[in-house]
Write a protein that holds these residues in place. Structure first.
Motif, PDB file in Angstrom:
ATOM      1  N   THR A   1       0.838  -1.205   0.000  1.00 40.68           N
ATOM      2  CA  THR A   1       0.000   0.000   0.000  1.00 40.68           C
ATOM      3  C   THR A   1       0.868   1.248   0.000  1.00 40.68           C
ATOM      4  O   THR A   1       0.621   2.208  -0.749  1.00 40.68           O
ATOM      5  CB  THR A   1      -0.929  -0.001   1.225  1.00 40.68           C
ATOM      6  N   SER A   2       1.901   1.226   0.846  1.00 40.18           N
ATOM      7  CA  SER A   2       2.822   2.354   0.908  1.00 40.18           C
ATOM      8  C   SER A   2       3.473   2.608  -0.445  1.00 40.18           C
ATOM      9  O   SER A   2       3.509   3.749  -0.934  1.00 40.18           O
ATOM     10  CB  SER A   2       3.911   2.078   1.957  1.00 40.18           C
ATOM     11  N   ALA A   3       3.961   1.546  -1.091  1.00 36.45           N
ATOM     12  CA  ALA A   3       4.638   1.697  -2.385  1.00 36.45           C
ATOM     13  C   ALA A   3       3.691   2.239  -3.444  1.00 36.45           C
ATOM     14  O   ALA A   3       4.058   3.116  -4.244  1.00 36.45           O
ATOM     15  CB  ALA A   3       5.222   0.363  -2.823  1.00 36.45           C
ATOM     16  N   ALA A   4       2.447   1.734  -3.463  1.00 37.58           N
ATOM     17  CA  ALA A   4       1.470   2.198  -4.453  1.00 37.58           C
ATOM     18  C   ALA A   4       1.140   3.674  -4.247  1.00 37.58           C
ATOM     19  O   ALA A   4       1.052   4.457  -5.217  1.00 37.58           O
ATOM     20  CB  ALA A   4       0.208   1.347  -4.362  1.00 37.58           C
ATOM     21  N   PHE A   5       0.958   4.059  -2.995  1.00 36.79           N
ATOM     22  CA  PHE A   5       0.632   5.444  -2.656  1.00 36.79           C
ATOM     23  C   PHE A   5       1.801   6.364  -3.034  1.00 36.79           C
ATOM     24  O   PHE A   5       1.632   7.399  -3.701  1.00 36.79           O
ATOM     25  CB  PHE A   5       0.352   5.528  -1.151  1.00 36.79           C
ATOM     26  N   GLN A   6       2.999   5.993  -2.603  1.00 37.95           N
ATOM     27  CA  GLN A   6       4.186   6.798  -2.907  1.00 37.95           C
ATOM     28  C   GLN A   6       4.404   6.942  -4.413  1.00 37.95           C
ATOM     29  O   GLN A   6       4.654   8.045  -4.922  1.00 37.95           O
ATOM     30  CB  GLN A   6       5.421   6.143  -2.277  1.00 37.95           C
ATOM     31  N   ASP A   7       4.313   5.811  -5.123  1.00 38.50           N
ATOM     32  CA  ASP A   7       4.586   5.842  -6.570  1.00 38.50           C
ATOM     33  C   ASP A   7       3.580   6.707  -7.320  1.00 38.50           C
ATOM     34  O   ASP A   7       3.922   7.369  -8.315  1.00 38.50           O
ATOM     35  CB  ASP A   7       4.584   4.417  -7.124  1.00 38.50           C
ATOM     36  N   ALA A   8       2.347   6.725  -6.839  1.00 38.62           N
ATOM     37  CA  ALA A   8       1.333   7.579  -7.467  1.00 38.62           C
ATOM     38  C   ALA A   8       1.678   9.052  -7.282  1.00 38.62           C
ATOM     39  O   ALA A   8       1.583   9.851  -8.231  1.00 38.62           O
ATOM     40  CB  ALA A   8      -0.038   7.277  -6.882  1.00 38.62           C
ATOM     41  N   TYR A   9       2.083   9.429  -6.084  1.00 39.42           N
ATOM     42  CA  TYR A   9       2.418  10.830  -5.837  1.00 39.42           C
ATOM     43  C   TYR A   9       3.643  11.255  -6.649  1.00 39.42           C
ATOM     44  O   TYR A   9       3.704  12.385  -7.167  1.00 39.42           O
ATOM     45  CB  TYR A   9       2.659  11.059  -4.341  1.00 39.42           C
ATOM     46  N   VAL A  10       4.648  10.371  -6.762  1.00 38.34           N
ATOM     47  CA  VAL A  10       5.832  10.706  -7.548  1.00 38.34           C
ATOM     48  C   VAL A  10       5.481  10.821  -9.030  1.00 38.34           C
ATOM     49  O   VAL A  10       5.958  11.724  -9.739  1.00 38.34           O
ATOM     50  CB  VAL A  10       6.946   9.667  -7.331  1.00 38.34           C
ATOM     51  N   ALA A  11       4.632   9.903  -9.524  1.00 41.36           N
ATOM     52  CA  ALA A  11       4.202   9.967 -10.923  1.00 41.36           C
ATOM     53  C   ALA A  11       3.481  11.277 -11.204  1.00 41.36           C
ATOM     54  O   ALA A  11       3.680  11.921 -12.249  1.00 41.36           O
ATOM     55  CB  ALA A  11       3.304   8.782 -11.254  1.00 41.36           C
ATOM     56  N   PHE A  12       2.641  11.689 -10.274  1.00 40.55           N
ATOM     57  CA  PHE A  12       1.914  12.950 -10.431  1.00 40.55           C
ATOM     58  C   PHE A  12       2.872  14.129 -10.411  1.00 40.55           C
ATOM     59  O   PHE A  12       2.778  15.040 -11.241  1.00 40.55           O
ATOM     60  CB  PHE A  12       0.881  13.078  -9.311  1.00 40.55           C
ATOM     61  N   ALA A  13       3.822  14.129  -9.472  1.00 40.87           N
ATOM     62  CA  ALA A  13       4.789  15.227  -9.393  1.00 40.87           C
ATOM     63  C   ALA A  13       5.652  15.284 -10.651  1.00 40.87           C
ATOM     64  O   ALA A  13       5.989  16.371 -11.136  1.00 40.87           O
ATOM     65  CB  ALA A  13       5.670  15.057  -8.158  1.00 40.87           C
ATOM     66  N   SER A  14       5.977  14.126 -11.214  1.00 43.55           N
ATOM     67  CA  SER A  14       6.793  14.069 -12.417  1.00 43.55           C
ATOM     68  C   SER A  14       6.080  14.682 -13.616  1.00 43.55           C
ATOM     69  O   SER A  14       6.686  15.390 -14.415  1.00 43.55           O
ATOM     70  CB  SER A  14       7.166  12.616 -12.721  1.00 43.55           C
TER      71      SER A  14
ATOM     72  N   VAL B   1      -6.440  -5.326  -0.131  1.00 44.08           N
ATOM     73  CA  VAL B   1      -5.970  -4.908  -1.457  1.00 44.08           C
ATOM     74  C   VAL B   1      -5.209  -3.602  -1.311  1.00 44.08           C
ATOM     75  O   VAL B   1      -5.724  -2.632  -0.749  1.00 44.08           O
ATOM     76  CB  VAL B   1      -7.149  -4.720  -2.431  1.00 44.08           C
ATOM     77  N   ALA B   2      -3.972  -3.573  -1.836  1.00 43.01           N
ATOM     78  CA  ALA B   2      -3.153  -2.366  -1.697  1.00 43.01           C
ATOM     79  C   ALA B   2      -3.767  -1.176  -2.407  1.00 43.01           C
ATOM     80  O   ALA B   2      -3.804  -0.067  -1.867  1.00 43.01           O
ATOM     81  CB  ALA B   2      -1.743  -2.621  -2.229  1.00 43.01           C
ATOM     82  N   VAL B   3      -4.269  -1.410  -3.644  1.00 38.91           N
ATOM     83  CA  VAL B   3      -4.827  -0.308  -4.418  1.00 38.91           C
ATOM     84  C   VAL B   3      -5.875  -0.851  -5.373  1.00 38.91           C
ATOM     85  O   VAL B   3      -5.708  -1.933  -5.955  1.00 38.91           O
ATOM     86  CB  VAL B   3      -3.711   0.450  -5.182  1.00 38.91           C
ATOM     87  N   ARG B   4      -6.968  -0.135  -5.485  1.00 39.07           N
ATOM     88  CA  ARG B   4      -8.051  -0.507  -6.390  1.00 39.07           C
ATOM     89  C   ARG B   4      -8.911   0.713  -6.628  1.00 39.07           C
ATOM     90  O   ARG B   4      -8.789   1.726  -5.932  1.00 39.07           O
ATOM     91  CB  ARG B   4      -8.903  -1.634  -5.796  1.00 39.07           C
ATOM     92  N   ASP B   5      -9.823   0.619  -7.612  1.00 37.53           N
ATOM     93  CA  ASP B   5     -10.808   1.671  -7.832  1.00 37.53           C
ATOM     94  C   ASP B   5     -12.113   1.300  -7.161  1.00 37.53           C
ATOM     95  O   ASP B   5     -12.477   0.117  -7.087  1.00 37.53           O
ATOM     96  CB  ASP B   5     -11.042   1.901  -9.325  1.00 37.53           C
ATOM     97  N   THR B   6     -12.797   2.308  -6.664  1.00 34.33           N
ATOM     98  CA  THR B   6     -14.046   2.069  -5.967  1.00 34.33           C
ATOM     99  C   THR B   6     -14.975   3.246  -6.198  1.00 34.33           C
ATOM    100  O   THR B   6     -14.606   4.254  -6.796  1.00 34.33           O
ATOM    101  CB  THR B   6     -13.797   1.878  -4.454  1.00 34.33           C
ATOM    102  N   SER B   7     -16.200   3.122  -5.721  1.00 31.84           N
ATOM    103  CA  SER B   7     -17.171   4.218  -5.756  1.00 31.84           C
ATOM    104  C   SER B   7     -17.510   4.640  -4.341  1.00 31.84           C
ATOM    105  O   SER B   7     -17.638   3.801  -3.446  1.00 31.84           O
ATOM    106  CB  SER B   7     -18.451   3.784  -6.474  1.00 31.84           C
ATOM    107  N   ILE B   8     -17.600   5.924  -4.119  1.00 31.35           N
ATOM    108  CA  ILE B   8     -18.011   6.436  -2.816  1.00 31.35           C
ATOM    109  C   ILE B   8     -19.287   7.259  -2.956  1.00 31.35           C
ATOM    110  O   ILE B   8     -19.559   8.154  -2.160  1.00 31.35           O
ATOM    111  CB  ILE B   8     -16.894   7.267  -2.165  1.00 31.35           C
ATOM    112  N   GLY B   9     -20.069   6.928  -4.002  1.00 28.83           N
ATOM    113  CA  GLY B   9     -21.303   7.659  -4.265  1.00 28.83           C
ATOM    114  C   GLY B   9     -22.247   7.757  -3.090  1.00 28.83           C
ATOM    115  O   GLY B   9     -22.802   8.836  -2.823  1.00 28.83           O
ATOM    116  N   PRO B  10     -22.475   6.659  -2.327  1.00 30.04           N
ATOM    117  CA  PRO B  10     -23.397   6.751  -1.190  1.00 30.04           C
ATOM    118  C   PRO B  10     -22.968   7.782  -0.150  1.00 30.04           C
ATOM    119  O   PRO B  10     -23.815   8.461   0.444  1.00 30.04           O
ATOM    120  CB  PRO B  10     -23.375   5.336  -0.618  1.00 30.04           C
ATOM    121  N   THR B  11     -21.669   7.897   0.088  1.00 33.27           N
ATOM    122  CA  THR B  11     -21.201   8.895   1.050  1.00 33.27           C
ATOM    123  C   THR B  11     -21.292  10.295   0.466  1.00 33.27           C
ATOM    124  O   THR B  11     -21.672  11.247   1.158  1.00 33.27           O
ATOM    125  CB  THR B  11     -19.754   8.596   1.478  1.00 33.27           C
TER     126      THR B  11
END
Length: 529
Positions: free
Chosen positions: A463-476, A506-516
């Motif tokens: 989870t940490s690696a997925a989160f970190q890599d996403a932020y670095v990809a965005f910054a790049s 699951v470390a990373v996945r897509d989901t819906s938060i529509g009810p909230t």
């Protein structure tokens, strides 16, 4: 006097061309900056990262410079030994009462203490964590478009703004030190810095023209980085600002304050936006006068200039001693100093400004934690007894403001990604009911998750690696960088492409938060819950 919900966390809890800068030595540990010749260090346990800690970026805001805008240092010949974490700006943290931040998890506090850590009014410093193999000595310059950003050999830069309800916080927070992250993936730079908080940062004094000095400090650091980050191997055209809680709100304040000159190329907001209810409503300056009356500056409310002059002669220690005694006494109402609507860096109606396009047209990541509301209700060792209050705290301060901010960005065509952090890891959340509480994503992002209360699980590392890599990809590349992460922009409220980290094995996945999201009416919870 006013006490905001976010303050509960902090209770017990420009186109310019610049001359090139070069290393003074071949080991990469001495860097020339506008602040001086900076000498850093390498921790043998983290050999991939050079650490430059506590570099002064502005003239100390002391004496007659207390409650003035920051003045960037220009002393290139000075020698700065930047090998120790710096002291923080004046603040007070009480360990009285109950809070998970002083009872169960201390590592979000200065130095990991359940009392006030090392502080000084001479506190305006910036710290840089850069890969040891970074190319250095590059020249700063004008902004390039995202399509040409990848041509630079400088590294992307994440500039972190800490939280703490605008009343506490600093660089020296164990869970928020990014050395382990940079050591794991030496393809980016992380910057963290001190900015003024509470009465020192947001005095709301009648004798002042400017008020929001903590936010001005933040802008000063971005300017400092634009001038100096190339010396550390960074790309001044690929900098993003990233904040958490009050720091996240600060990122959005910045977004609206500098719409045509943001300097940075992207925004990351963890749990807070400009729609969050944090600004002061103390239009009579009563909080500042209240303090003045108790520290030897009484009877001057009708003479604002004299009151201000008197207060500048009161020591920082005396001011903090008063805050300590007032807070420990349990007196009500709470004494708080928050950002002030000034029409310059903080505004009264962010909805109208957003619709009018008066925010920077740059991409953003905006997210919340699944249990952001947990620390903001009455603490009990077995968990909150009223889950409705937990939900209300989540919705009112974090989730609904984020939802409204994203909706307005969509309406005005600003690229936005949404996430939900849902991890519940026992070494970060030692009691299961804590879940993904407010701030708990930071150890995953900074890489500090295995440092306290036992080792991390395989899922936690993933989870940490997925989160970190996403932020670095965005910054790049904030426009295209997340394509390789299969993270699609958030195109519609209620859609199922929210990126969720750390949930249900699951470390990373897509989901819906529509009810909230359906529980929100604009930036506030729909009634009744």
């Amino acid at each position: 006097m006013k006490k905001t919900l976010l303050r509960c966390l902090a209770l017990p809890v420009f186109v310019f061309a610049f001359p090139p800068f070069h290393h003074g030595t071949s080991d990469g540990l001495t860097v020339s900056t506008t602040s001086g010749q900076v000498h850093g260090k390498v921790d043998p346990a983290l050999p991939n990262v050079h650490q430059f800690l506590g570099i002064p970026y502005a003239v100390p805001p002391v004496g007659n410079l207390r409650w003035t805008a920051p003045r960037l240092l220009d002393q290139p010949s000075a020698h700065i030994e930047a090998t120790e974490l710096p002291v923080s700006c004046p603040q007070y943290l009480t360990n009285q009462g109950n809070s998970l931040y002083v009872r169960d998890v201390l590592q979000f506090n200065l130095q990991g203490l359940n009392t006030t850590g090392a502080i000084s009014e001479d506190c305006l410093t910036v710290s840089v964590w850069a890969p040891s193999n970074a190319t250095t000595g590059k020249q700063g310059g004008h902004h390039r478009s995202s399509s040409s950003a990848a041509k630079s050999d400088g590294l992307p830069v994440l500039i972190f703004i800490y939280g703490g309800g605008f009343s506490t916080g600093g660089v020296d927070v164990p869970y928020q030190i990014p050395a382990q992250w940079v050591n794991r993936t030496p393809d980016h730079i992380v910057v963290s810095f001190n900015y003024r908080v509470n009465v020192f940062g947001f005095p709301n004094a009648a004798g002042l023209g400017e008020q929001n000095f903590g936010l001005l400090d933040q802008r000063a650091v971005v300017e400092w980085c634009q001038k100096n980050i190339a010396a550390f191997g960074g790309d001044p055209d690929r900098m993003v600002i990233w904040g958490q809680s009050a720091g996240s709100i600060s990122v959005d304040f910045y977004n609206f304050a500098y719409p045509t000159d943001p300097i940075v190329s992207g925004l990351i907001m963890d749990s807070g936006t400009a729609e969050s209810p944090i600004t002061t409503d103390d239009t009579t300056h009563s909080n500042f006068t209240f303090v003045a009356e108790h520290v030897g500056c009484s009877g001057l409310a009708s003479a604002p200039a004299q009151q201000l002059a008197c207060m500048r002669n009161v020591s920082a220690a005396k001011l903090e001693d008063f805050f300590a005694s007032y807070q420990e006494s349990g007196a009500t109402p709470g004494l708080g100093f928050d950002p002030i609507v000034d029409g310059a860096v903080v505004f009264a109606n962010y909805t109208e400004r957003a619709v009018a396009g008066q925010q920077a047209n740059i991409p953003a990541i905006i997210g919340t934690n699944a249990q952001d509301g947990v620390p903001f209700v009455t603490y009990h060792p077995t968990g909150p007894s009223n889950q409705t209050l937990v939900l209300e705290a989540l919705l009112s301060t974090f989730f609904c403001p984020a939802t409204e901010t994203i909706r307005l960005r969509q309406e005005t065509g600003r690229l936005t990604y949404r996430y939900l952090y849902a991890g519940n890891f026992s070494n970060i959340s030692p009691k299961p009911w804590m879940g993904a509480y407010h701030s708990s994503e930071l150890p995953l992002l900074m890489g500090t998750h295995p440092d306290f209360r036992g080792p991390s699980t395989a899922l936690e590392y993933a989870t940490s690696a997925a989160f970190q890599d996403a932020y670095v990809a965005f910054a790049s590349d904030p426009v295209n960088g997340l394509v390789a992460q299969d993270w699609t922009p958030y195109a519609q409220i209620g859609a199922g492409n929210v990126r969720e980290f750390g949930a249900a094995g699951v470390a990373v996945r897509d989901t819906s938060i529509g009810p909230t999201e359906a529980l929100c009416d604009g930036a506030a919870p729909a009634a009744p819950l």
